[in-house]
Structure formats: C-alpha cells, structure tokens
Motif scaffolding. Sequence first.
Motif, PDB file in Angstrom:
ATOM      1  N   LEU A 149      78.619  10.271   9.684  1.00 10.93           N
ATOM      2  CA  LEU A 149      79.454   9.747  10.767  1.00 10.93           C
ATOM      3  C   LEU A 149      79.328   8.227  10.863  1.00 10.93           C
ATOM      4  O   LEU A 149      80.322   7.519  11.076  1.00 10.93           O
ATOM      5  CB  LEU A 149      79.040  10.396  12.093  1.00 10.93           C
ATOM      6  N   TYR A 150      78.113   7.731  10.674  1.00 15.23           N
ATOM      7  CA  TYR A 150      77.898   6.281  10.722  1.00 15.23           C
ATOM      8  C   TYR A 150      78.686   5.588   9.618  1.00 15.23           C
ATOM      9  O   TYR A 150      79.337   4.560   9.848  1.00 15.23           O
ATOM     10  CB  TYR A 150      76.401   5.977  10.595  1.00 15.23           C
ATOM     11  N   ASP A 151      78.670   6.162   8.428  1.00 15.42           N
ATOM     12  CA  ASP A 151      79.422   5.588   7.311  1.00 15.42           C
ATOM     13  C   ASP A 151      80.931   5.638   7.572  1.00 15.42           C
ATOM     14  O   ASP A 151      81.673   4.732   7.173  1.00 15.42           O
ATOM     15  CB  ASP A 151      79.095   6.323   6.013  1.00 15.42           C
ATOM     16  N   PHE A 152      81.376   6.704   8.229  1.00 12.26           N
ATOM     17  CA  PHE A 152      82.790   6.818   8.585  1.00 12.26           C
ATOM     18  C   PHE A 152      83.209   5.640   9.464  1.00 12.26           C
ATOM     19  O   PHE A 152      84.244   4.999   9.227  1.00 12.26           O
ATOM     20  CB  PHE A 152      83.048   8.140   9.314  1.00 12.26           C
ATOM     21  N   TYR A 153      82.407   5.330  10.483  1.00 14.49           N
ATOM     22  CA  TYR A 153      82.736   4.210  11.362  1.00 14.49           C
ATOM     23  C   TYR A 153      82.623   2.869  10.637  1.00 14.49           C
ATOM     24  O   TYR A 153      83.411   1.950  10.865  1.00 14.49           O
ATOM     25  CB  TYR A 153      81.859   4.236  12.615  1.00 14.49           C
TER      26      TYR A 153
END
Length: 962
Positions: A149-153
């Motif tokens: 999720l962090y990489d998505f943002y």
Amino acid sequence: MKREAKSKALRISAATCGFLIGPLLALTLWSDGYKSLVCSAIGGTTSKIIKDESNTEDTEYFKTNGKSLEDWIDEESKLIEKVQGEGSVLLRNENGALPLAKGSKVSTFGYGTIKPITTGMVRFGTPGTSIDFKTGMEKDGNLSINPTLYDFYAQHSTQDLAFNTVNEVDAGLIDTGIRSTYDTYGDAAIVVISRAGGEGGDLATGDFTGGSKYLALQESERKMLQEVTSHFDKVIVLLNTSYAMELGWLEEFDIDACLMVGAIGYSGFNAISDILVGNVNPSGRTVDTYAYDSFSSPAMTNFGDYTFSNADQIVSTIGGDASVANFGKYVVEKEGIYVGYKYYETRYEDQVLGQGNATSSAGAFKGTNWDYDKEVAYPFGHGLSYTTFEEKLSGVVDNGETFTVNVEVTNTGDVAGRHVVQVYAQTPYTQFDRDNGIEAAAIQLVGFSKTAELDPDEEATLQIEVDKEDLCHYDAVVNKTFILEAGDYYLTVGDDAHAAIQNVLQEKGKDVGGNAELVYDFHVGQTDTTTYAVTEDNVRITNQFDNADLNYYEEGSVTYLSRSDWQKTWPTEQTTLEANAAMIEDLDTEGSYEAGSSDLSGITTGADTEYTIAMMIGRPFDDEAWDAILDQMTIEDYVTLTARSGLAPIDHIGYPTVFMKDGSHRVTDRTYVGTDQYALIFPSAVIMASTYDRDLLYEIGKAYGEDNIRTETVGHYAPGVNIHRTPYSGRNFEYYSEDGYLTGEMAVGSIRGMQEKGAIPYIKHLALNEQETNRNGVSTFVNQQAIREIYLEGFKAGIVEGGAKGIMGSFNRVGCTWSNAHGGLVSEVVRNEWNFTGIIDTDAVFGYNSYMSYLAGIDAGTTMWATSGTGIYDAVIDAVKKDRNLVEKAREASHYLLYNVVNSLALNGISSADRVVSVMPWWQITLIVIDVVLGVGALASLGILAYVDLRKGKEELSNEQN
C-alpha cells in the motif's frame, strides 16, 4: 574558402560575446546593489576583519555549545521529537483505540504518507530535510507498515503539497491485489489528512475541488475514508495540518482516534509513532477552536478581497506608483474582540442565561437557531491523554497586583503522563460597557502551567500567577485607557475553555455539568480608572488608534458585534466602501510627510575620530559615548544603515556585514558554516504552542540561537505573534494561536532563548497582519479595544516580558496609515509605552515604493527597511540630506540599530582594536572577470575580423588592378 570560414567563425564569436555580455553586465550591476542577498544565497561576504594581533581579549562573545556538528544535529533532532511529542493533540480516542500494541501491522492511507507538510508551507522547507513517514513509523520496531500500500501511494504521489491543493489519490485505483494485503496489515488503518498554508495568499474559501472550501473534507478524501472504514475495524486519523479543519466527519465515519500533529518538522514522525504505540503519552492542547463549520466565526463574514468603490480615483489622486493593489484594498473587522473561543464561549454563556438574543438565527451555521453543541466540535484548550487527571483548587491568594492560583493535580489513571492546568477568568459586563461600546468575553485564558510527568497516583501542586492587568478592559470612549471595572469576577480552572465557562455557570447556579468547586469569585467595589492607565515608567496609556476605526472617517459606518444583542449586531458583509478625502489623504503615505527645515546646523556628522562600535559592547543605550560614534558617521552612513536593513558594512566605525533570515521554524535556507547541511526544521508554531510549555519554548529559542551562531545569521525573523483571526489566514502555520495571551507567553520563552545566544529575534508582523489577501497595502479597519486586547498582546509580552530586541512590521495599513508610518503604533505604543530600545524593521521591500515610504516611516520611528538592495537609498538620500528632521530621525534610528547589533553575535571575532574593511565577494569578482573576458573576446574577434576584412579588401583591390 578558409578565409571565409575564419571570417564566419570570428563573426559568430563576436556576436556570441556581445549577446552574453549584455545580460551579464546587467546581472553584475544588479548584484552590486544586492550583495548581501546574493551572499546569503550562495555564500561570500562583503567585509572582512583586519585583526590586531597584539590584542588577546576573548572576542567570542556568544559561544556555541561546544558540541561537534554531528552531535548537535542529533541533539536538535531529539528536541524536535520532544516538541512534536508534547504538542500533538489527541482530539478523539473512542474506546481506548490508542495506543496500539508495539509492533502492530498497519495499513497507511493518504497523500500525506508520501508528501507530508513539514512546516505548514512548502517554501519554508528545503527538500530532503525531514525523516519520511515510513522511517518514522517503523522507528525502533514501533509499527510495521504495509509495503504494498505504501508503494502504491508512492507511485501516485508525485507533486509536493502546496497551499490550496489536496492531490489525494483516487481510492478507486486500489485494486484487489492491494486489498489482499489488508488482512496481513489489519491491526489498524492510519489515514493522513494534510493541508498546507502559504505566504501572500489565504486558504481557498470558495468552491474547491470536490468540497465547498479548503478546510472541509474533499470528495477524494471521502472516498478514501469509505474504502478504509469498509475494510478496517480500527481507523486512526493523523491531521497533518496547522489549520483548524472541519471535523464533523470524524463522527460521521465513526473514526476511532484522531491525533492533530500539525506540520511535523525534521523528525516529527519519530515522535508520532512513539505516541501511537504509547511510548509517549500525548499532552498537547488545542490553540484554536475547531468549529463544525469553518465559516461560522463572525470574522469570516468580513475576510477576503474588498476593493474601495472609488479605487481608480484613489490611484489617480495620489499618482506616482499608486495602484489599486497597494492603495485600493480594505478589510473591516466587525467582530471586534470576539475572535475564536471568545466568541463561541461568550455566546454559549448568553445562550444558557437566555440573554442577548444568543439563540437567534444570526450566525447559526448548523440549524435554525444558534446552539453551541451544534457549532463547536472541539473547544480551545481541548486535549486527551492515555491517563486521567483530577484537579483541585486548593486556594487563591490575592497579592495586590496579582493572584496566585494553587492547583493540586493527581494522576488518577494507570500510566504516567503530563497535564496542562489552565486558568480562566470572567470579568463583569456592565451597563457602562453596553452604553460605551466596551465588550467583555465570558471567559478568557489568564494563566497556565504544565506538570512534570506524573506516575499513577502521583500528585503535584502548581502555583499559577494571574496578573490583574489581564482582567482589565480598554475603554476607548470615556476614560480612553485600561480600566478595572466594578463588579463580580471569577477565576476558574478548566480542562478547556468550554469546561471553564461551565464551571462559572455552575457557580452561578446553572446546572450545565460544571464544577463550582473549581471556581474562585471576588468582587471589585469601585471601578479603577488610574492604576492601569500608566506604565511602570509613568507613561500615560491612552487612545492611539482612533484612526484605525472606520467610524473615525465616517461616524456610524460600522456596527461592531456586541453580546448585548447577537441578532442585531451580527456582522454583515462590507460589500462596498467609498474612500473619502480624509482617507485618501492618509492612504498617501509619501504625501503625508511634510518636509522639515533644511538647516542642518548643530548636527555633527563625519567627525574625524577613530571610534569603533566594538568599543561600545556592553554599554547601555543611553551611554554618552554613543554620540561620538554617531558624530563620526555621515548622513550617507545613517541612510545606508536604515535603508539597507543594517546589512551593509561601514568601514570607518567597524560595522561588519550582517546576515538576517526567516523564519518561524528554523533559520531558513542557511547552511552551517563550511558545510552544505541546512539548519533543521522544527514543527509548526501551532504545535509549539500546543505544548503549553514555556520551558520547552525557551529550549526551542536556544536551539534557534545555536543555529544562528553556527550559520552566522544575526537577525532571525521570528517568532510570529499575529493572531489566528480566522482558520483561513494563509500564515496561521507560523503564528501560535487564536488567543493573544497564549501567543505572548509562548513567544517570551522563544525570544529569551534566542537572545541568550546572541541572535536578534524580530517578532512579527506589527500589526494587524491577520490575512494575506491584499496584504500589500490593505487598509485594516478595527476598533481600539480589539487592537489593545487581542492583536497587540503577543507583541507587548514579547517586548515587556521577553525583552525582544527586534520587531518586524507589516505590509498592511492600520486604518488607512501604513503600519510602519503609524506614529501612534510605532512611537507612542512601542517606543514609549513599552519602553522599547530595539530595532523596528519593515517587512520585505524590493526597490522603492511610496506606500512603504522611507520619509514617513523614519519620521514615525521605524528603524530600518528590510531590503538588501540600494533602491531605497538611491531614492531618498538627496531628500534626507536637505531635511533636518529626517537627518535627526535617521541618526536616532542608527543609534537603535547599532546598540542592538553591538550586543549581538554580529561582533563575534571583532575586538575594539580590530578594523572592518569592505571587500568584494568571490562571486562578484567572478562576474567581473567573465565580463572582462567576454568584452576582450568580443573586441578581439571584431579586431581580427576587421583585419581579415581589410586584407581581403586589399587583395581584391590588387586583383582588380592586375
């Protein structure tokens, strides 16, 4: 062919050199007038010290702490963490959602997880100078962040947040692959909501993206919260903003916990993760009222862009460089003293007591009739903890001019924590007040203190001093000074402003859930009109701001908000205002100055002596030896000092190059000497104030001062002590609070810490700079009581209590008069009432403009103009040399300036036997060398080309003859 190629090359060479030399010469000439500015930006100096080697005195008057730079940065980083830990405010914590278990696996949402607000505004933060969100959250194994999720943002968050932008990522882009990670990282969801501010503009109040205004939840954020709350049982919101947002959606989405973290500075996320897992128990308190509707304060009725209906006439009448932008804008602050909680809590008391039409429809933003519970989400002074505290009022001692309020505090919970004790007062609201336009807030903060960390069951007794001066009201009509009125007074301890007024109402017999045992009441039998009408130095305090009130120019043109009738006096928008002849005359700053005598006899300048300012270190302001220094200076020297912000060296008195810089969160864009390391960023001023910890503000000030020494920055434009008049003022992030008392108390500690290290803090912006819209020249109309009781409180505390050595003025006008040319403000209040011997600066001036007139400003008592250029000097030097009054005022201003610089870190390394000489900085030498090389190149190319063409012509002529 070879000759033609050579000729072509020479022509290209000459043309290139000629093309480049023009702009480079222009740059060289421009930079000569802005040497200090360029040196500050890229390095270099305009002076150097010629040492007297026989002198052995210690000239390091202000010393660093002696630590290595690496150790100092580590120590400062830990201080930043402490500030963030103490200042973050736990607004909501349902069913003990926080703290999380250490090592919890969490999923994080929001643009701010990748692009957080570090200072409140992007301009005040150098890229790469803060610890990122993921690193901070995972510090010491506190939390484990969902990497997918962090990489998505990270992939979708590419632009820095700026004021009036949101940029939230479309939650619809979250696919099933990302959602499949929720269970693994499902201990909680952490959502970051960010808002940034800005200088030179206010927050958007009109239609904005998917919402109605910038401080409302936007549609993109709403979709994100729908995604989060539909997949996670526990949701925690971090408010990464210094602005009082609308927070009704916390209840709407049943958010479990909300932590206001402000702008996080360099290492703030380290502290936030410690709070989330319980390593730090939050103890911050709100410094603003959080209303359900951010438009609901009366100040919002008259906030924004207003233009005189005859603006074109104003411009044509004044002429010169007058423009509608600088001469044709205004704002009328009809709310008077009812700013922030002083409005909401006063109207609440009137609602309970059934007086003043408090429950009318006027000002009701949630429902048909005004109801406090529908209007206010979180009151001023609110803040939760992971433990509970019990307060007991154990006695109040009347000391004559002060009260000592004794409060016993017990930690009744099961974890250690700190507690803020807040003392509030209620003063009488009498018929005399109603008859003479005096207003009295139902409750006001008059004292506070913070306990040390208390273990469970541990007790502490705090003694809090309350000054009776803070119980006075300003009577602008009858007594024209501060008065302590006859009537009933109440002092109370309260967890926040709302709890405080409930305690007072309980004492009055109204069952509103307050605690009457926390109230001390007393009676004043006769109104005192003399004690507070003079200063300690016996200077009369009286009206200085009649012309700030629009009624001065046009009687009856403004009705100020009054609790005598909320319905009848509720502000209406000032849609049109025509400037009359008297207003236009005052708007003409330059034209308002009347030239003095041209007779300069008796004024000694250019005396043939060899005094240096280093000889004056430690001597008092009124030492007669100052006259010898001032006599030695020329009129040109006086104007150089005052019109060039005290930056340029003056060799013959030993005055060195002096650097000054913003800002409220660090020494902005200055690197430690000999390195490329920038000074670290502290959390926003809002977080500093939310600590309610004077000692911590002193530590912040000392850290700033340490950085001032290490970056060789003498003047520091901080702290900011303007008021959060509305939630939408662009620079609220660098001002402390909506409350003048809290603002002043926070500023005092910071000022003392900075000056202990030899820095000159410039408290800013004097005065009435509570909006950025049209700040350059906006006419700010406000009544005298509000100026005295609200807007000048922070400045007064900073000078009278903190001993500040500098003030920065403001771009706006007080009434129609530019703030730095307002004699009532600058000379009568600041110099005389507050006995100020510091420097009064202007806000930044680039070139010369007539509304920030040197002539009118120096006459009013302003010390210097904040510019590194020569434009002001060039524009005024001839006029000054022919005007006795201006010479005397410039000499006096030079005295103030030199006195403060002499006793600052500016003279580190300079003894009374040393000499200061002007030098050309390296970059200027480089520019001149390039100019010369290009010039020689152009001339050489043209010369060779002429020779080639001559030979060619001779050969062609010879061929023709043959």
